[in-house]
Structures are given as structure tokens and as C-alpha cells.
Design an enzyme around this catalytic site. Sequence first.
Site, PDB file in Angstrom:
ATOM      1  N   HIS A  25      -9.025 -56.363   6.364  1.00  0.00           N
ATOM      2  CA  HIS A  25      -9.977 -55.748   7.566  1.00  0.00           C
ATOM      3  C   HIS A  25      -9.983 -54.307   7.518  1.00  0.00           C
ATOM      4  O   HIS A  25      -9.009 -53.465   6.901  1.00  0.00           O
ATOM      5  CB  HIS A  25      -8.911 -56.361   8.814  1.00  0.00           C
ATOM      6  CG  HIS A  25      -7.871 -55.751   8.898  1.00  0.00           C
ATOM      7  ND1 HIS A  25      -7.217 -54.479   9.530  1.00  0.00           N
ATOM      8  CD2 HIS A  25      -6.259 -56.370   8.436  1.00  0.00           C
ATOM      9  CE1 HIS A  25      -6.131 -54.365   9.494  1.00  0.00           C
ATOM     10  NE2 HIS A  25      -5.432 -55.396   8.918  1.00  0.00           N
ATOM     11  N   ASP A  27     -10.583 -52.202  10.128  1.00  0.00           N
ATOM     12  CA  ASP A  27      -9.907 -51.369  11.021  1.00  0.00           C
ATOM     13  C   ASP A  27      -8.314 -51.069  10.984  1.00  0.00           C
ATOM     14  O   ASP A  27      -7.729 -51.488  10.350  1.00  0.00           O
ATOM     15  CB  ASP A  27     -10.003 -51.990  12.659  1.00  0.00           C
ATOM     16  CG  ASP A  27      -9.421 -53.459  12.693  1.00  0.00           C
ATOM     17  OD1 ASP A  27      -9.386 -54.107  11.725  1.00  0.00           O
ATOM     18  OD2 ASP A  27      -8.570 -53.680  13.654  1.00  0.00           O
ATOM     19  N   ASP A  64      -2.549 -49.687   6.092  1.00  0.00           N
ATOM     20  CA  ASP A  64      -2.922 -51.181   6.818  1.00  0.00           C
ATOM     21  C   ASP A  64      -4.104 -50.842   7.592  1.00  0.00           C
ATOM     22  O   ASP A  64      -4.273 -50.591   8.439  1.00  0.00           O
ATOM     23  CB  ASP A  64      -1.722 -51.188   7.768  1.00  0.00           C
ATOM     24  CG  ASP A  64      -1.997 -52.591   8.676  1.00  0.00           C
ATOM     25  OD1 ASP A  64      -2.773 -53.357   8.242  1.00  0.00           O
ATOM     26  OD2 ASP A  64      -1.142 -52.510   9.417  1.00  0.00           O
ATOM     27  N   GLU A  94      -9.445 -56.641  13.509  1.00  0.00           N
ATOM     28  CA  GLU A  94      -7.990 -57.422  13.237  1.00  0.00           C
ATOM     29  C   GLU A  94      -7.027 -57.051  14.132  1.00  0.00           C
ATOM     30  O   GLU A  94      -6.062 -57.787  14.806  1.00  0.00           O
ATOM     31  CB  GLU A  94      -7.593 -57.327  11.708  1.00  0.00           C
ATOM     32  CG  GLU A  94      -6.542 -58.423  11.349  1.00  0.00           C
ATOM     33  CD  GLU A  94      -4.923 -57.780  11.385  1.00  0.00           C
ATOM     34  OE1 GLU A  94      -3.943 -58.499  11.273  1.00  0.00           O
ATOM     35  OE2 GLU A  94      -4.758 -56.557  11.647  1.00  0.00           O
ATOM     36  N   GLU A  95      -6.720 -55.554  14.394  1.00  0.00           N
ATOM     37  CA  GLU A  95      -5.688 -55.125  15.156  1.00  0.00           C
ATOM     38  C   GLU A  95      -5.950 -55.350  16.628  1.00  0.00           C
ATOM     39  O   GLU A  95      -4.893 -55.281  17.344  1.00  0.00           O
ATOM     40  CB  GLU A  95      -5.532 -53.506  14.993  1.00  0.00           C
ATOM     41  CG  GLU A  95      -5.374 -53.220  13.106  1.00  0.00           C
ATOM     42  CD  GLU A  95      -4.101 -53.620  12.808  1.00  0.00           C
ATOM     43  OE1 GLU A  95      -3.355 -54.473  13.458  1.00  0.00           O
ATOM     44  OE2 GLU A  95      -3.660 -53.542  11.602  1.00  0.00           O
ATOM     45  N   ASP A 118      -3.564 -57.917   2.911  1.00  0.00           N
ATOM     46  CA  ASP A 118      -2.791 -57.266   4.079  1.00  0.00           C
ATOM     47  C   ASP A 118      -1.342 -57.323   4.170  1.00  0.00           C
ATOM     48  O   ASP A 118      -0.789 -57.129   4.971  1.00  0.00           O
ATOM     49  CB  ASP A 118      -3.613 -57.896   5.188  1.00  0.00           C
ATOM     50  CG  ASP A 118      -3.362 -57.132   6.525  1.00  0.00           C
ATOM     51  OD1 ASP A 118      -2.818 -55.964   6.249  1.00  0.00           O
ATOM     52  OD2 ASP A 118      -3.346 -57.581   7.453  1.00  0.00           O
ATOM     53  N   HIS A 410       1.609 -48.904  11.627  1.00  0.00           N
ATOM     54  CA  HIS A 410       1.371 -48.987  13.126  1.00  0.00           C
ATOM     55  C   HIS A 410       2.210 -47.745  13.828  1.00  0.00           C
ATOM     56  O   HIS A 410       2.645 -47.793  15.039  1.00  0.00           O
ATOM     57  CB  HIS A 410       1.551 -50.211  13.900  1.00  0.00           C
ATOM     58  CG  HIS A 410       1.005 -51.339  13.652  1.00  0.00           C
ATOM     59  ND1 HIS A 410       0.854 -52.461  14.055  1.00  0.00           N
ATOM     60  CD2 HIS A 410      -0.150 -51.540  12.436  1.00  0.00           C
ATOM     61  CE1 HIS A 410      -0.086 -53.455  13.621  1.00  0.00           C
ATOM     62  NE2 HIS A 410      -0.551 -52.707  12.530  1.00  0.00           N
TER      63      HIS A 410
END
Length: 438
Positions: A25, A27, A64, A94-95, A118, A410
Site C-alpha cells: 500500500h 499511504d 510501513d 490502507e491506513e 507489509d 505508526h
Amino acid sequence: MGNVLIRKPATPGYEGRQTVVLQAHVDMVPQKNAGVAHDFLRDPIDAYIDGEWVTARDTTLGADNGMGVSLAMAALTDKTIKHGPLEGLFTIDEEVGMDGAVGLKPGFLKGTIMINGDSEEEGRLFVGCAGGVDMNITFHYRDGEPTPEGDVALRLTLAGLKGGHSGVDIHLGRANANKLFFRFLKKAISHYDVRLATVEGGSLRNAIPREVSALVTVPADRVADVEQLVREYEALYRAEYKGVEGDIRFTAERTPELPATLIPEEIQDDLINAVEGCPNGPISMLHDFPGTVESSSNLAIVQSDDAAGRIDVKILVRSSSESRKDALCSSIESVFSLAGAKVELSNPYGGWQPNIDSPILRTMEKAYESLFGRKPDVTVMHAGLECGIIQEAYPDMDMISFGPDIKHPHSPDEAVGIASVEKSWRLLVATLEAVPEK
């Protein structure tokens, strides 16, 4: 949807191999430390090498899922590796809510094997993941209450927590800023007549909240007591999370202007009791995969909007079991419903059920053992991957997930291990060369 699909023909002599989808992904999670002037829409990530890791200054790095994108793009552009037909699938958002994967339609892909990039632990192959659902909770009130005469305004700030990925890091025992703050607020209100005007805790549903900022009022003769209580709770939290959290900071700053109105006392008390009573963190563990969380909740966001007369609470519930996910949602719904809040569920996504007889798993296991002299670990993860959602549109697709070492995704402490990136690339190259015939 905005997804991107790139096709690359097979190396001569490999045309009969199965088509492999390399999926990632595009993003990232935008998180920065308090006081950092960084605009994620304009400013580049300030990445640098720190020993054996690549990290970023005061922001998330984007490994990520930038590493998954990089591995896929490297395979698509490299003219020296051997492989059958390739497809690079790059999904959006995705996030946010798995939007790109959810919008994927049958027939868009030709591949029969998917390698998702991922995952975040080199030497581990992932064959399953948890599903999840967002819980959107709202407290409504018509009008705020007037600020009592003689009160003083304080800006309370709880910061310095590590936060992290609410799936990958949820088992590490890190503090949830919302839970800590409302624990303090409950005592401050009961002992010193503190009143809550505004609160802003957390920022993203899938990130463990690191900071809370709130505006409160206090009777003038109780201000020193509240300031002392803040210092006591800072020391208490540092002691409770010693060895887990390194720099918890809790401050009270006097502000010259009083808020025009306060959150109604009944709503304030209901909110505090509900947040205090809400289950948070790991709830159950998987028996078949020791050390792996089965079900969890992340009390991610508590945010007031005085102009709209509402307080929003957002929680992400994850589970590898649909029944336990439903049970946990029901438990949380009961807590907030009893407090008079409106509870809605959105963006549900199913888990990815393990297939221990997966042909691509066997291929990748053999490639790893041949390259590095040991067998890789085969497991499932608690974080949500797009594999389960994509499998709904492509039920016969054989899937696996892998990737280099990424720590603290994150959060502004995010970093990727340099040596593990090379190992991941070598494993991908060897796997693509060994993909079976159609």
C-alpha cells in the site's frame, strides 16, 4: 479507486510460471512529536542512518509500507532477475480503512499467487492476520455550561509516550494516553472541582495515542492543588511504566483567557466513566500461535467539538475470531451506551485465515532455508493486512506476507533495519525464480 497496477512480462523461458502479484500500500501514517513543525503534505521526510537502522527526525519514516513498495518496484525494474509474469499492485488508503483493497474488483488481477510486502519481521513468514472494525462513538449535548466565577483556566498536556502500531505493538504494554489522562481527570474532578472545557487525545484510529491536550477550569483556591496532583501523576505514571515508556511528561499551564463554556457536567462525568471502564489493549491470545494477540481494542481518539456540541470517541477493535470481535464490540458498546452515547460500527474487514498447505509458503520456506541455513518462522499477525480483503475478491489466490525488520511503526520512533532489507530482497528474488508452473 486510485489503485495502481503494473505488469511485467516473464523472463524468457519462464513464461509458463504462475503469475505473481507483488502487493503493497502506498499511504503512510503521519505522526510527529509534539512541537515539531512538519507539514506531511509539503515537507519531505528527514530520513537518516542511525547505526544499523534508517529512521527519521521526529516523524514517522514511512517504511510501513514504503519497504513493500520498494521491494515490488525493484522486482519490476530489475532486468537481471528471473521470474514468471509479474503484477505490481499498489493500493491506496490502507491506513485509513483498507479502501483500496475493499474497492478491488474481480478480474482486475491475472495473478494466482500474491506476495504481500507489509510485514515487519525478517525471518518470519505470515500466513494469516486479524480482522477489524471501527467503533465510532458520539456524546451529544445542546449547550455548554457557563464557566463558574472565580475559576482559573489550565492547559493540561500529557505527552512523551511512545505510542505505536495498534496491531503490531499492542502487546508491548505501552501506555494509552487517553486512558492515563481520564484516570487523572476522574480524581481531579472528584477532589478539586475541576471542570472540562475541551479535550483532544490521539489522532489516528490505528495508532496507540501518545498525547492528550485539554483545557480545564479550577476554582482559584484549588489551582495549586491541581498543579501538585499533575506532578504526582507524572511521577506515578513514570514509575508504573518504567522500562516501557521513557519520557512521560504531564504539565499544567495557566492560561489567561477562560473558556466561554464548559462541557455539561453530566456529559463530562459520563465520558470519564465510559473511558475509564472501556476495555483497552490485548483482550485474548491465540493458543495455536503463542505470544500472538487474538483480540484487542485501541481507544484511539477522544476529541471534543464545543461548537457542534459533541464529543467523538474512536476505537479500533481487532480479532482473528469473528465471534470474539463481535463480543468485544458488544462489551464496549454496552459501556458507552450506558453512558448515553451513540455507538456506530464502520469499515469492518475480515481476517485472513491461515493455510498451512499453501504452495507459496512451501516455496518461500525452501528458498529461505537455502539462502540463510535455517527455517523461517511461520505465524499469523494481529495487525490487519490487506490479504484477507483481497481474498474476498480472489478466493483462490495463494497468499503470503513478508518484509524486513521495522520497529515502532505508526510512531516517530519508526525505523527499518538495513541488513534485513537486503535479506528480504534476496528472499524475494529466490522465491520468484522458484515459483511453480501454471
